[in-house]
Design an enzyme around this catalytic site. Structure first.
Site, PDB file in Angstrom:
ATOM      1  N   THR A 180      76.511  41.083   0.251  1.00 15.24           N
ATOM      2  CA  THR A 180      75.809  42.369   0.203  1.00 15.24           C
ATOM      3  C   THR A 180      74.359  42.203   0.643  1.00 15.24           C
ATOM      4  O   THR A 180      73.724  43.166   1.046  1.00 15.24           O
ATOM      5  CB  THR A 180      75.831  42.938  -1.230  1.00 15.24           C
ATOM      6  OG1 THR A 180      75.482  41.884  -2.133  1.00 15.24           O
ATOM      7  CG2 THR A 180      77.202  43.478  -1.591  1.00 15.24           C
ATOM      8  N   SER A 239      66.174  10.959   2.056  1.00 19.35           N
ATOM      9  CA  SER A 239      66.959  11.602   0.999  1.00 19.35           C
ATOM     10  C   SER A 239      67.893  10.584   0.363  1.00 19.35           C
ATOM     11  O   SER A 239      68.510   9.780   1.064  1.00 19.35           O
ATOM     12  CB  SER A 239      67.780  12.739   1.616  1.00 19.35           C
ATOM     13  OG  SER A 239      68.861  13.067   0.770  1.00 19.35           O
ATOM     14  N   GLY A 272      78.197  21.148  -0.469  1.00 18.87           N
ATOM     15  CA  GLY A 272      79.364  21.911  -0.023  1.00 18.87           C
ATOM     16  C   GLY A 272      80.038  22.693  -1.133  1.00 18.87           C
ATOM     17  O   GLY A 272      81.144  23.205  -0.944  1.00 18.87           O
ATOM     18  N   GLY A 298      78.892  25.427  -2.459  1.00 20.97           N
ATOM     19  CA  GLY A 298      78.518  26.840  -2.414  1.00 20.97           C
ATOM     20  C   GLY A 298      77.487  27.204  -3.467  1.00 20.97           C
ATOM     21  O   GLY A 298      77.430  28.340  -3.927  1.00 20.97           O
ATOM     22  N   SER A 334      71.211  24.103   0.302  1.00 23.93           N
ATOM     23  CA  SER A 334      70.315  24.264   1.468  1.00 23.93           C
ATOM     24  C   SER A 334      69.073  25.056   1.080  1.00 23.93           C
ATOM     25  O   SER A 334      67.945  24.668   1.405  1.00 23.93           O
ATOM     26  CB  SER A 334      71.004  25.011   2.606  1.00 23.93           C
ATOM     27  OG  SER A 334      72.245  24.475   2.864  1.00 23.93           O
ATOM     28  N   GLU A 384      65.971  28.901   7.752  1.00 22.37           N
ATOM     29  CA  GLU A 384      67.432  28.776   7.822  1.00 22.37           C
ATOM     30  C   GLU A 384      68.004  29.606   8.983  1.00 22.37           C
ATOM     31  O   GLU A 384      68.860  29.157   9.727  1.00 22.37           O
ATOM     32  CB  GLU A 384      68.035  29.228   6.490  1.00 22.37           C
ATOM     33  CG  GLU A 384      69.528  29.063   6.449  1.00 22.37           C
ATOM     34  CD  GLU A 384      70.067  28.833   5.044  1.00 22.37           C
ATOM     35  OE1 GLU A 384      69.308  28.380   4.167  1.00 22.37           O
ATOM     36  OE2 GLU A 384      71.253  29.105   4.842  1.00 22.37           O
ATOM     37  N   ASP A 396      69.747  33.554  -1.636  1.00 30.97           N
ATOM     38  CA  ASP A 396      69.679  32.211  -2.208  1.00 30.97           C
ATOM     39  C   ASP A 396      68.232  31.752  -2.407  1.00 30.97           C
ATOM     40  O   ASP A 396      67.887  31.170  -3.438  1.00 30.97           O
ATOM     41  CB  ASP A 396      70.438  31.220  -1.314  1.00 30.97           C
ATOM     42  CG  ASP A 396      71.906  31.611  -1.162  1.00 30.97           C
ATOM     43  OD1 ASP A 396      72.366  32.492  -1.912  1.00 30.97           O
ATOM     44  OD2 ASP A 396      72.578  31.046  -0.286  1.00 30.97           O
ATOM     45  N   TYR A 437      81.247  33.116   8.565  1.00 29.87           N
ATOM     46  CA  TYR A 437      80.164  33.854   7.908  1.00 29.87           C
ATOM     47  C   TYR A 437      79.522  34.808   8.921  1.00 29.87           C
ATOM     48  O   TYR A 437      79.353  36.008   8.660  1.00 29.87           O
ATOM     49  CB  TYR A 437      79.138  32.871   7.340  1.00 29.87           C
ATOM     50  CG  TYR A 437      78.008  33.536   6.580  1.00 29.87           C
ATOM     51  CD1 TYR A 437      78.089  33.749   5.212  1.00 29.87           C
ATOM     52  CD2 TYR A 437      76.853  33.968   7.249  1.00 29.87           C
ATOM     53  CE1 TYR A 437      77.055  34.368   4.517  1.00 29.87           C
ATOM     54  CE2 TYR A 437      75.824  34.587   6.569  1.00 29.87           C
ATOM     55  CZ  TYR A 437      75.923  34.781   5.212  1.00 29.87           C
ATOM     56  OH  TYR A 437      74.906  35.396   4.524  1.00 29.87           O
TER      57      TYR A 437
HETATM   58  C1  GAF Z   1      75.481  32.479   1.422  1.00 28.65           C
HETATM   59  C2  GAF Z   1      74.262  33.081   2.093  1.00 28.65           C
HETATM   60  F1  GAF Z   1      73.306  32.132   2.293  1.00 28.65           F
HETATM   61  C3  GAF Z   1      73.694  34.233   1.264  1.00 28.65           C
HETATM   62  O1  GAF Z   1      72.639  34.844   1.956  1.00 28.65           O
HETATM   63  C4  GAF Z   1      74.781  35.264   0.924  1.00 28.65           C
HETATM   64  O2  GAF Z   1      75.079  36.066   2.039  1.00 28.65           O
HETATM   65  C5  GAF Z   1      76.034  34.564   0.378  1.00 28.65           C
HETATM   66  O3  GAF Z   1      76.462  33.495   1.211  1.00 28.65           O
HETATM   67  C6  GAF Z   1      77.174  35.517   0.200  1.00 28.65           C
HETATM   68  O4  GAF Z   1      76.849  36.466  -0.759  1.00 28.65           O
HETATM   69  O5  GAF Z   1      75.143  31.872   0.223  1.00 28.65           O
END
Ligand code: GAF
Length: 384
Positions: A36, A68, A123, A125, A129, A161, A173, A225
């Site tokens: 969203t 790192s 990885g 989620g 990053s 990013e 994020d 994505y």
């Molecule tokens: C990833 C993206 F980085 C966020 O901006 C967001 O769109 C998410 O996917 C999905 O809600 O984490």
């Protein structure tokens, strides 16, 4: 050894001497509102206790030297003058991108040595990053004595990013990492960028949060994505609205003749509504708030699975097993196609056992269970 002590040791071993400071930036889980953010909608993430620690010191000369703990091999050196997208690849593109985006925003970035350590599974989620970007952004600005507003810093980290690394993500994020507060979820309106802190303490109401890393690794750069984002933009164009955020009525979707676009838009519309419903329930403090939030979580999973089509077999199995063993609700979180599931549970043990059993039955790599305590945003840290 974990956290600041480990990164301090890494800094000393790789660079010698002491850093000028250490900064921690958390990963995030998202309670509600998936895909969203780039549609100008609502999200309700919270910062985790796990994240990235960066130990950094100024360095004479216009270069960054990066190492790192998770990336064995020699340190990566990046020249700051003339830095441009495409010049740095792999993990170092994230901190280099932050230096580039800070420079583009008019912040004079100093040369620096930066050592990085993480206790976020890669990885999964959980926004490792964004945490890396935000830890770097705090380190570079504070090392040079720059006071940059956190909302602006989030926008700068996102720009790194989007435009340097090349991932077309939204603002959720970085905002979660920089603006969250312990015991709260962050309600963010991604159109106005207004935020509010929503009290979020499931433990205080006898519920628990369980984060399940399904170990199916997710990779945002992998194309799906960006495809979802393009589909949403196309749906908005066809409906004549600036973004899907402007949709309020399911009836509006009938004007989309393409069934795929209709499903994508329906997910965004209903998830925006679920964010507001969950925020309302949390704010009301009503006695049945958590069972109702649980049901909304499960509806969101169904929407992500059937309308947005970004779930994956391990997530579906984890959600089913969690619900069958008494969870109030569960859903996949993040960008999709791999990563983690968030479950709201009355008690952890039966859910853990059911998920572990479901994975073993299918001969999948065992899922990993992680704490998900709503935590504070990024900050400078010392040695405890
Ligand atoms: C990833 C993206 F980085 C966020 O901006 C967001 O769109 C998410 O996917 C999905 O809600 O984490």
């Amino acid at each position: 050894m974990t956290g600041a002590a480990a990164v301090l040791e890494l800094f000393r071993a790789r660079f010698g001497g002491a850093p000028g400071g250490m900064w921690f930036a958390p990963g995030r889980a998202n309670l509600m509102g998936e895909h969203t953010d780039y549609n100008g909608g609502f999200v309700l993430p919270f910062a985790l206790g796990q994240g990235i620690v960066a130990a950094a010191a100024r360095l004479g000369g216009r270069r960054l030297v990066l190492c790192s703990a998770q990336e064995p091999g020699s340190a990566v050196e990046v020249a700051l003058d003339g830095l441009a997208p495409g010049q740095v690849t792999g993990w170092a593109a994230y901190p280099a991108g932050v230096a580039w985006a800070l420079g583009a925003a008019g912040c004079e970035v100093p040369g620096a040595r930066i050592a990085i350590d993480s206790d976020l599974p890669a990885g999964a989620g959980l926004s490792s990053s964004a945490a890396l970007e935000c830890a770097t952004a705090l380190a570079l600005t504070e090392l040079s004595g720059l006071a940059v507003d956190r909302r602006e810093l989030a926008a700068i980290a996102r720009r790194a990013e989007n435009d340097f690394v090349g991932v077309p993500s939204g603002i959720m994020d970085q905002s979660a990492s920089l603006l969250s507060r312990r015991g709260h979820a962050l309600l963010l309106d991604c159109r106005s960028l207004e935020t509010s802190q929503v009290p979020f303490d499931p433990a205080g109401s006898g519920a628990g949060l369980l984060l399940i890393n399904t170990r199916a690794s997710h990779e945002l750069t992998a194309g799906e994505y960006g495809r979802r984002r393009a589909e949403c933009e196309q749906a908005a164009r066809l409906l004549g609205v600036p973004s899907l955020r402007y949709l309020t009525d399911l009836g509006d979707l009938d004007r989309l003749t393409d069934p795929v676009l209709r499903r994508r838009a329906r997910h965004v519309l209903t998830d925006n509504q679920r964010v507001q419903e969950v925020a309302g329930l949390l704010t009301s403090g009503s006695g049945d708030a958590y069972p109702r939030i649980g049901r909304l979580l499960t509806q969101a999973h169904q929407s992500l699975r059937d309308d947005f089509e970004i779930s994956w077999p391990e997530a579906d199995a984890a959600v089913d097993a969690a619900l069958a063993s008494g969870a109030l609700g569960a859903r996949m979180i993040g960008g999709g196609f791999g990563g983690s599931v968030l479950a709201l549970v009355p008690g952890e043990a039966p859910v853990r056992a059911a998920v572990a059993g479901a994975f073993a039955e299918r001969s999948w790599t065992a899922a990993e269970f992680l704490d998900a305590a709503p935590s504070d945003s990024a900050k400078r840290v010392g040695l405890e």
